[in-house]
Enzyme design. Structure first.
Site, short mmCIF file in Angstrom:
data_model
loop_
_atom_site.label_atom_id
_atom_site.label_comp_id
_atom_site.label_asym_id
_atom_site.label_seq_id
_atom_site.Cartn_x
_atom_site.Cartn_y
_atom_site.Cartn_z
N ASP A 98 0.83 -1.21 0.00
CA ASP A 98 0.00 0.00 0.00
C ASP A 98 0.86 1.25 0.00
O ASP A 98 1.37 1.67 1.05
CB ASP A 98 -0.91 -0.03 1.24
CG ASP A 98 -1.79 1.20 1.32
OD1 ASP A 98 -2.35 1.46 2.42
OD2 ASP A 98 -1.92 1.91 0.31
C1 LIG Z 1 -8.84 8.17 1.57
C2 LIG Z 1 -10.03 7.45 1.07
N1 LIG Z 1 -11.30 7.90 1.17
N2 LIG Z 1 -12.08 6.99 0.60
C3 LIG Z 1 -13.52 7.15 0.50
C4 LIG Z 1 -11.35 5.93 0.17
C5 LIG Z 1 -11.84 4.70 -0.51
C6 LIG Z 1 -10.03 6.21 0.45
C7 LIG Z 1 -8.86 5.38 0.15
C8 LIG Z 1 -8.71 4.25 1.18
O1 LIG Z 1 -9.42 4.18 2.18
N3 LIG Z 1 -7.72 3.40 0.88
C9 LIG Z 1 -7.37 2.30 1.64
C10 LIG Z 1 -8.29 1.55 2.37
C11 LIG Z 1 -7.85 0.47 3.11
C12 LIG Z 1 -6.50 0.14 3.10
C13 LIG Z 1 -5.63 0.91 2.35
N4 LIG Z 1 -6.08 1.98 1.63
#
Ligand SMILES: Cc1nn(C)c(C)c1CC(=O)Nc1ccccn1
Length: 327
Positions: free
Chosen positions: A33
């Site tokens: 990630d």
């Molecule tokens: C910052 C953000 N806002 N929103 C709606 C999303 C989907 C994000 C990105 C996010 O959550 N990425 C993530 C999730 C789990 C593990 C690693 N990366």
């Protein structure tokens, strides 16, 4: 100590890519990630109800494990998922790259989204160590720990579309993995992300719209999250597309022909094939779009739907930068 590891799509929709990581001989499947900086794993310290289906790291079986007494971690991702626990160090090996003394964060609690994502045994953060969540002292990412032992202080991502394994390489740029030239762009590390300013966008064969887009290159996020102007312009070209609040995003008839999305990186025009933007079935004959709004996030996210269309260089030299090339 350069290395290369396979990145296998977790499901038919490329929701995430999992890589085998060995912690003192115990191999787990981790989600690399570039949007976070914690290396954390499912562990035998979790409640048994949260362990089910996952491969667990058991520190008691590791001869090189050194607990960091009193150290803790707690991470919440933008989608509301999260995890927390305790910390130690151990030998961590990714492909041919092996490091000792790497901080490994043991989960003692994980959110329901991670419990149900049974192919995922944790995350390996590749953002900047400044956003590592360990207290009382932030720990280094695997890349930071490995950097000095690599031929060059870089890693690359070559993620693939639909059911194909890609690779993350550490220490080298494999010129057989891309075509044409690499376009580099400056990175602003102030927020701990691989953050840059995109130069604009085009939809299908339409004209390029110059506009500055503050974005992060994030392998841990599945979709592309961009400003509403881009999203509106894109789905205007998809007949039957609409915002579906019950699905939480734009959907369209699965039979729709999707236009390419071009995203400007400096003078380079990165083309995301329209097919990549048909992310997954939503409900009935509607499909969920791989391009969605970044409203409320604070910046745009160029996630896997974008990254898998490119060969991407994460250059961790003293002036960090991102490189993009077609493939
Ligand atoms: C910052 C953000 N806002 N929103 C709606 C999303 C989907 C994000 C990105 C996010 O959550 N990425 C993530 C999730 C789990 C593990 C690693 N990366």
């Amino acid at each position: 100590n350069d290395g290369s590891v396979t990145a296998s799509p977790e499901d038919a929709y490329d929701s995430e890519y999992l890589c085998p990581v060995s912690i003192d001989g115990q191999t787990l499947a981790l989600d690399f990630d570039t949007g976070s900086a914690d290396l954390w794993v499912f562990s035998t310290s979790l409640p048994s109800s949260e362990q089910k289906g996952h491969t667990l790291f058991d520190p008691s079986k590791s001869t090189n494990w050194k607990a960091l007494s009193g150290y803790k971690w707690n991470i919440t991702y933008g989608d509301g998922s999260g995890a927390s626990g305790t910390v130690g160090t151990d030998v961590v090996t990714v492909g041919g790259t092996s490091v000792s003394g790497q901080a490994v964060e043991i989960a003692t609690k994980v959110s329901s989204a991670f419990v149900s994502d049974t192919a995922n045994d944790g995350l390996l953060g590749l953002a900047f160590s400044s956003i590592n969540t360990v207290t009382p002292k932030a720990q280094h990412t695997f890349f930071d720990t490995a950097k000095s032992s690599l031929s060059s202080p870089v890693f690359t991502a070559d993620l693939k579309h639909r059911q194909l394994p890609g690779t993350y390489d550490f220490g080298t740029i494999d010129s057989s993995k891309y075509t044409g030239t690499i376009t580099y762009i400056d990175v602003d590390t102030a927020n701990g992300f691989w953050e840059f300013t995109g130069s604009g966008y085009a939809v299908g064969s339409g004209s390029f719209v110059s506009s500055s887009i503050d974005a992060i290159a994030d392998t841990g996020t599945t979709l592309i999250y961009v400003p509403d102007a881009v999203v509106t312009a894109y789905y205007k070209q998809v007949s039957g597309a609409s915002y579906d609040s019950s699905q939480g995003g734009y959907t369209f008839p699965c039979s729709a022909t999707l236009p390419n999305l071009t995203l400007g990186i400096g003078s380079y025009h990165a083309v995301v094939p329209g097919q990549y933007i048909n992310y997954s079935p939503a409900s009935g004959s509607k499909c969920f779009g791989g391009v969605q709004s970044d409203s409320g996030i604070g910046f745009s996210i160029y996630g896997d739907v974008f990254l898998k269309s490119q060969f991407v260089i994460f250059d961790g030299s003293s002036t960090p930068r991102l490189g993009f090339a077609a493939k």
